[in-house]
Enzyme design. Sequence first.
Site, PDB file in Angstrom:
ATOM      1  N   HIS A  61      -6.903  -5.195  10.080  1.00  0.00           N
ATOM      2  CA  HIS A  61      -6.632  -4.887   8.667  1.00  0.00           C
ATOM      3  C   HIS A  61      -5.332  -5.535   8.197  1.00  0.00           C
ATOM      4  O   HIS A  61      -4.404  -5.744   8.975  1.00  0.00           O
ATOM      5  CB  HIS A  61      -6.673  -3.377   8.382  1.00  0.00           C
ATOM      6  CG  HIS A  61      -5.533  -2.581   8.909  1.00  0.00           C
ATOM      7  ND1 HIS A  61      -5.636  -1.251   9.238  1.00  0.00           N
ATOM      8  CD2 HIS A  61      -4.236  -2.899   9.152  1.00  0.00           C
ATOM      9  CE1 HIS A  61      -4.473  -0.801   9.652  1.00  0.00           C
ATOM     10  NE2 HIS A  61      -3.609  -1.780   9.615  1.00  0.00           N
ATOM     11  N   ASN A  73      -7.210  -3.567  14.337  1.00  0.00           N
ATOM     12  CA  ASN A  73      -8.598  -3.856  13.925  1.00  0.00           C
ATOM     13  C   ASN A  73      -8.664  -5.000  12.915  1.00  0.00           C
ATOM     14  O   ASN A  73      -9.709  -5.270  12.347  1.00  0.00           O
ATOM     15  CB  ASN A  73      -9.262  -2.589  13.352  1.00  0.00           C
ATOM     16  CG  ASN A  73      -8.571  -2.093  12.089  1.00  0.00           C
ATOM     17  OD1 ASN A  73      -7.653  -2.734  11.570  1.00  0.00           O
ATOM     18  ND2 ASN A  73      -9.010  -0.955  11.583  1.00  0.00           N
ATOM     19  N   ASP A 102       0.821  -1.206   0.000  1.00  0.00           N
ATOM     20  CA  ASP A 102       0.000   0.000   0.000  1.00  0.00           C
ATOM     21  C   ASP A 102       0.853   1.254   0.000  1.00  0.00           C
ATOM     22  O   ASP A 102       2.078   1.195   0.171  1.00  0.00           O
ATOM     23  CB  ASP A 102      -0.955  -0.004   1.205  1.00  0.00           C
ATOM     24  CG  ASP A 102      -0.270  -0.429   2.508  1.00  0.00           C
ATOM     25  OD1 ASP A 102       0.971  -0.352   2.593  1.00  0.00           O
ATOM     26  OD2 ASP A 102      -0.988  -0.842   3.430  1.00  0.00           O
ATOM     27  N   GLU A 140      -9.541  -2.361   5.510  1.00  0.00           N
ATOM     28  CA  GLU A 140     -10.131  -2.137   6.825  1.00  0.00           C
ATOM     29  C   GLU A 140     -11.354  -3.037   7.012  1.00  0.00           C
ATOM     30  O   GLU A 140     -11.910  -3.547   6.034  1.00  0.00           O
ATOM     31  CB  GLU A 140     -10.563  -0.666   6.931  1.00  0.00           C
ATOM     32  CG  GLU A 140      -9.439   0.340   6.703  1.00  0.00           C
ATOM     33  CD  GLU A 140      -8.534   0.521   7.912  1.00  0.00           C
ATOM     34  OE1 GLU A 140      -8.456  -0.373   8.775  1.00  0.00           O
ATOM     35  OE2 GLU A 140      -7.886   1.585   7.987  1.00  0.00           O
TER      36      GLU A 140
HETATM   37  P1  PGA Z   1       2.386  -1.925  12.757  1.00  0.00           P
HETATM   38  O1  PGA Z   1       1.261  -1.886  11.661  1.00  0.00           O
HETATM   39  O2  PGA Z   1       3.401  -2.909  12.287  1.00  0.00           O
HETATM   40  O3  PGA Z   1       2.920  -0.532  12.782  1.00  0.00           O
HETATM   41  O4  PGA Z   1       1.734  -2.336  14.034  1.00  0.00           O
HETATM   42  C1  PGA Z   1       0.755  -3.079  11.174  1.00  0.00           C
HETATM   43  C2  PGA Z   1      -0.408  -2.769  10.261  1.00  0.00           C
HETATM   44  O5  PGA Z   1      -1.143  -1.816  10.559  1.00  0.00           O
HETATM   45  O6  PGA Z   1      -0.582  -3.473   9.276  1.00  0.00           O
END
Ligand code: PGA
Length: 244
Positions: A140, A138, A69, A145
């Site tokens: 994702h 959450n 992304d 999302e």
């Molecule tokens: P993080 O993010 O490694 O900063 O916890 C993971 C994500 O949101 O996919």
Amino acid sequence: MTVTTIVAPTYEEMSRVAADIIAGAVREKPSCVLGLATGTTPIGLYAELVRMHRDEGLSFADVTTFNLDEYVGLEGTHPQSYRWFMRHHLFDHVDIDLARTHTPDVACPDEAEASRAYEKAIEDAGGVDLQLLGIGQNGHIGFNEPADDFPKATHTVTLTPSTREANSRLFASLDEVPRQARTMGIGTIMRARRILLVANGSAKAAIVRDALEGPVTPRVPASILQFHPDVTVVCDAEAGVLLS
Ligand code: PGA
């Protein structure tokens, strides 16, 4: 259920185990296609890959990469852009050809065209051999999302308040966090031949359990991985504590 779970005692060990899996894929097929992820979780494993390049001659010269992304509205030179992240943590420290590294085109104003082009580029490269994923609190994966359905292809998303809030720690203020991103879809991710998901810290424990052991639902996007034929989850003890 074809998920292999490895619970490592520490973040450092989690990073080493995950880096070993990626290095193994690169050694087995030097021209492999890697799907890559950003976030704080993979920073340690990228550092380990850089070390393996330096000390053990692990070469990325023929590797092609596609990142999950990218934020809409940030130039690739912005320190919070994912292109910059990848250069800072991996690309600038190994022998990868930058021309073979890809992120969704966020400069293209035609969303549909940008999304189609990303899907086609992945297909033309032969598909993703190994896709690295983090997981949001959450559930994702990429910026897919929680939703009413699983998005199939690369698309533009409006980030949820909780994701913007979580990511604001890296920006000067919440206001500066972009409101949109372009992300591979769940369909794009599920087409990868193999998936490696990493998670660390107690804040991820509940979602790791829900994703791996709960019902498969687009309300927990990562739960779809239960239907993938080849998933390895590497987490630290804190993130793995609720797994049965
Ligand atoms: P993080 O993010 O490694 O900063 O916890 C993971 C994500 O949101 O996919």
